[in-house]
Design a protein around this motif. Structure first.
Motif, mmCIF file in Angstrom:
data_model
loop_
_atom_site.group_PDB
_atom_site.id
_atom_site.type_symbol
_atom_site.label_atom_id
_atom_site.label_comp_id
_atom_site.label_asym_id
_atom_site.label_seq_id
_atom_site.Cartn_x
_atom_site.Cartn_y
_atom_site.Cartn_z
ATOM 1 N N GLY A 105 0.813 -1.206 0.000
ATOM 2 C CA GLY A 105 0.000 0.000 0.000
ATOM 3 C C GLY A 105 0.848 1.258 0.000
ATOM 4 O O GLY A 105 0.523 2.253 -0.657
ATOM 5 N N GLU A 106 1.953 1.216 0.755
ATOM 6 C CA GLU A 106 2.866 2.364 0.789
ATOM 7 C C GLU A 106 3.502 2.584 -0.581
ATOM 8 O O GLU A 106 3.638 3.731 -1.049
ATOM 9 N N LEU A 107 3.892 1.499 -1.252
ATOM 10 C CA LEU A 107 4.548 1.624 -2.556
ATOM 11 C C LEU A 107 3.602 2.128 -3.637
ATOM 12 O O LEU A 107 4.023 2.824 -4.565
ATOM 13 N N THR A 108 2.323 1.788 -3.532
ATOM 14 C CA THR A 108 1.369 2.135 -4.585
ATOM 15 C C THR A 108 0.458 3.304 -4.214
ATOM 16 O O THR A 108 -0.378 3.714 -5.028
ATOM 17 N N GLY A 109 0.598 3.829 -3.011
ATOM 18 C CA GLY A 109 -0.224 4.947 -2.604
ATOM 19 C C GLY A 109 -1.683 4.585 -2.380
ATOM 20 O O GLY A 109 -2.576 5.405 -2.604
ATOM 21 N N ALA A 110 -1.934 3.361 -1.914
ATOM 22 C CA ALA A 110 -3.308 2.934 -1.647
ATOM 23 C C ALA A 110 -3.791 3.492 -0.310
ATOM 24 O O ALA A 110 -3.012 3.623 0.632
ATOM 25 N N ASP A 111 -5.070 3.812 -0.236
ATOM 26 C CA ASP A 111 -5.661 4.278 1.016
ATOM 27 C C ASP A 111 -6.196 3.123 1.852
ATOM 28 O O ASP A 111 -6.360 3.253 3.074
ATOM 29 N N GLY A 112 -6.488 2.004 1.214
ATOM 30 C CA GLY A 112 -6.996 0.835 1.916
ATOM 31 C C GLY A 112 -6.797 -0.405 1.075
ATOM 32 O O GLY A 112 -6.515 -0.323 -0.127
ATOM 33 N N TRP A 113 -6.951 -1.570 1.707
ATOM 34 C CA TRP A 113 -6.758 -2.823 0.980
ATOM 35 C C TRP A 113 -7.590 -3.923 1.619
ATOM 36 O O TRP A 113 -8.034 -3.818 2.758
ATOM 37 N N LEU A 114 -7.794 -4.998 0.860
ATOM 38 C CA LEU A 114 -8.398 -6.210 1.401
ATOM 39 C C LEU A 114 -7.806 -7.418 0.689
ATOM 40 O O LEU A 114 -7.312 -7.328 -0.424
ATOM 41 N N TRP A 115 -7.878 -8.561 1.372
ATOM 42 C CA TRP A 115 -7.337 -9.818 0.845
ATOM 43 C C TRP A 115 -8.341 -10.899 1.191
ATOM 44 O O TRP A 115 -8.710 -11.059 2.344
ATOM 45 N N SER A 116 -8.788 -11.649 0.205
ATOM 46 C CA SER A 116 -9.798 -12.661 0.452
ATOM 47 C C SER A 116 -9.517 -13.930 -0.340
ATOM 48 O O SER A 116 -8.711 -13.936 -1.271
ATOM 49 N N ILE A 117 -10.190 -15.005 0.066
ATOM 50 C CA ILE A 117 -10.294 -16.186 -0.768
ATOM 51 C C ILE A 117 -11.568 -16.001 -1.568
ATOM 52 O O ILE A 117 -12.649 -15.780 -1.010
ATOM 53 N N THR A 118 -11.462 -16.063 -2.888
ATOM 54 C CA THR A 118 -12.601 -15.777 -3.753
ATOM 55 C C THR A 118 -12.912 -16.961 -4.647
ATOM 56 O O THR A 118 -12.012 -17.570 -5.236
ATOM 57 N N TYR A 119 -14.189 -17.299 -4.723
ATOM 58 C CA TYR A 119 -14.690 -18.345 -5.606
ATOM 59 C C TYR A 119 -15.535 -17.693 -6.685
ATOM 60 O O TYR A 119 -16.092 -16.618 -6.479
ATOM 61 N N SER A 120 -15.646 -18.355 -7.818
ATOM 62 C CA SER A 120 -16.452 -17.776 -8.896
ATOM 63 C C SER A 120 -17.739 -18.552 -9.064
ATOM 64 O O SER A 120 -17.754 -19.777 -9.053
ATOM 65 N N ASP A 121 -18.819 -17.805 -9.193
ATOM 66 C CA ASP A 121 -20.119 -18.371 -9.528
ATOM 67 C C ASP A 121 -20.307 -18.127 -11.022
ATOM 68 O O ASP A 121 -20.803 -17.078 -11.436
ATOM 69 N N HIS A 122 -19.879 -19.096 -11.836
ATOM 70 C CA HIS A 122 -19.894 -18.905 -13.282
ATOM 71 C C HIS A 122 -21.304 -18.653 -13.817
ATOM 72 O O HIS A 122 -21.480 -17.943 -14.812
ATOM 73 N N SER A 123 -22.305 -19.228 -13.157
ATOM 74 C CA SER A 123 -23.671 -19.102 -13.666
ATOM 75 C C SER A 123 -24.163 -17.662 -13.630
ATOM 76 O O SER A 123 -25.021 -17.266 -14.408
ATOM 77 N N ARG A 124 -23.597 -16.863 -12.700
ATOM 78 C CA ARG A 124 -24.038 -15.470 -12.577
ATOM 79 C C ARG A 124 -22.915 -14.479 -12.851
ATOM 80 O O ARG A 124 -23.089 -13.276 -12.636
ATOM 81 N N ASN A 125 -21.764 -14.964 -13.316
ATOM 82 C CA ASN A 125 -20.625 -14.084 -13.561
ATOM 83 C C ASN A 125 -20.305 -13.257 -12.330
ATOM 84 O O ASN A 125 -20.103 -12.043 -12.396
ATOM 85 N N GLN A 126 -20.258 -13.947 -11.173
ATOM 86 C CA GLN A 126 -20.096 -13.234 -9.911
ATOM 87 C C GLN A 126 -18.995 -13.871 -9.065
ATOM 88 O O GLN A 126 -19.017 -15.063 -8.798
ATOM 89 N N PRO A 127 -18.009 -13.071 -8.629
ATOM 90 C CA PRO A 127 -17.026 -13.589 -7.670
ATOM 91 C C PRO A 127 -17.612 -13.555 -6.255
ATOM 92 O O PRO A 127 -18.321 -12.612 -5.893
ATOM 93 N N ILE A 128 -17.347 -14.590 -5.466
ATOM 94 C CA ILE A 128 -17.851 -14.678 -4.100
ATOM 95 C C ILE A 128 -16.648 -14.716 -3.168
ATOM 96 O O ILE A 128 -15.855 -15.656 -3.197
ATOM 97 N N SER A 129 -16.496 -13.690 -2.332
ATOM 98 C CA SER A 129 -15.313 -13.562 -1.484
ATOM 99 C C SER A 129 -15.640 -13.867 -0.034
ATOM 100 O O SER A 129 -16.642 -13.409 0.503
ATOM 101 N N VAL A 130 -14.740 -14.636 0.611
ATOM 102 C CA VAL A 130 -14.888 -14.963 2.027
ATOM 103 C C VAL A 130 -13.514 -14.872 2.689
ATOM 104 O O VAL A 130 -12.486 -14.735 2.027
ATOM 105 N N GLY A 131 -13.506 -14.968 4.003
ATOM 106 C CA GLY A 131 -12.243 -14.967 4.718
ATOM 107 C C GLY A 131 -11.441 -13.700 4.504
ATOM 108 O O GLY A 131 -10.226 -13.736 4.353
ATOM 109 N N VAL A 132 -12.117 -12.553 4.495
ATOM 110 C CA VAL A 132 -11.470 -11.291 4.124
ATOM 111 C C VAL A 132 -10.712 -10.685 5.303
ATOM 112 O O VAL A 132 -11.238 -10.609 6.408
ATOM 113 N N ILE A 133 -9.474 -10.252 5.071
ATOM 114 C CA ILE A 133 -8.784 -9.373 6.006
ATOM 115 C C ILE A 133 -8.605 -8.035 5.305
ATOM 116 O O ILE A 133 -8.501 -7.974 4.078
ATOM 117 N N HIS A 134 -8.615 -6.950 6.080
ATOM 118 C CA HIS A 134 -8.572 -5.640 5.436
ATOM 119 C C HIS A 134 -8.036 -4.602 6.404
ATOM 120 O O HIS A 134 -8.086 -4.771 7.629
#
Length: 269
Positions: A42-71
């Motif tokens: 974040g310091e190197l890229t000048g980000a104001d915030g961040w999150l990290w998750s395990i994400t699964y894809s729901d191909h039927s709806r073109n939707q990523p589903i994220s869980v286990g988020v730290i931020h």
């Protein structure tokens, strides 16, 4: 020489090497090492915030589903907006479909917002206005690192506040290089859960799941979602049954139990 093959400046290469060395040498658990990595990124890229998750894809709806988020760096209102927008908002966030298509490829991909969504589509989208812009969050940079299939990934998001410049190609390059060189931290702490287990939850249950994994109490979740506490308790009980655990601590442990690689003393960089 094409832009993608240009070498980064020596100063950036040195900064990357220092960052990777610091993270690899940290004697701590996986979430702590992820937090250190993201703070430095974040310091190197000048980000104001961040999150990290395990994400699964729901191909039927073109939707990523994220869980286990730290931020970090996102207010509770901003983080809550991000979660709700990804599960229950209509129309869905305009980046969902292109991100799902990137995930399906099964390759490590890093993209800035302007590569996925045009300015016109972004700023005219009512979901973005309600859940992002009005809450003070605008531009983003996402990096998707596949976890052995084309349906799940380690997903990292960097964000900037409204009014700031967008992430640059340099920011994208630095993030991609750094996150390409920490395979051991992407795969550490993977939940022992069948990926199809997540889409079986209702959208609201997915939101409650993310907040439970973030350490929120049921009363806090109820207030954030504008629902009765009894309703939040009902969703929580359903989630615990779904994952065959008895309480919130066991649920968190199920999603954060490592595969042992985070205990190695010879962690690679």
């Amino acid at each position: 020489m094409s832009p993608s093959s240009e070498m980064i400046p020596t100063t950036d290469a040195i900064a990357i090497a220092k960052l990777l060395g610091e993270v690899a040498g940290l004697d701590a658990d996986t979430p702590s090492r992820k937090r250190l990595l993201m703070r430095r990124l974040g310091e190197l890229t000048g980000a104001d915030g961040w999150l990290w998750s395990i994400t699964y894809s729901d191909h039927s709806r073109n939707q990523p589903i994220s869980v286990g988020v730290i931020h970090e760096g996102l207010t509770e209102e901003q983080f809550g907006g991000w979660v709700e927008a990804s599960q229950v908002a209509s129309p869905p966030p305009p980046e969902d479909a292109p991100l799902t298509q990137e995930l399906i490829k099964g390759e490590h991909t890093t993209r800035t917002r302007d590569q996925l969504v045009s300015d016109a589509d972004w700023y005219s989208n009512p979901t973005i206005q309600k859940y992002r812009i009005e809450r003070g969050i605008d531009d983003f940079l996402y990096s998707l690192y596949p976890l052995g299939s084309n349906t799940s990934c380690s997903a990292i998001g960097l964000f900037r506040h409204v009014g700031r410049d967008r992430f640059s190609p340099r920011d994208r390059r630095l993030a991609h290089i750094i996150l390409s060189n920490v395979e051991w931290i992407h795969s550490a702490g993977l939940p022992g859960i069948e990926q199809q287990s997540i889409p079986k939850l209702t959208p609201t249950q997915r939101i409650v799941l993310v907040h439970l994994l973030d350490g929120k109490r049921r009363s806090e979740i109820a207030q954030m979602l504008g629902i009765a506490e009894t309703t939040a308790k009902d969703h929580t009980r359903a989630i615990l049954r779904h994952f065959d655990v008895t309480d919130q601590l066991a649920l968190v442990c199920k999603f954060q139990t490592g595969n042992g690689r985070d205990e190695r003393s010879d962690r690679p960089i």
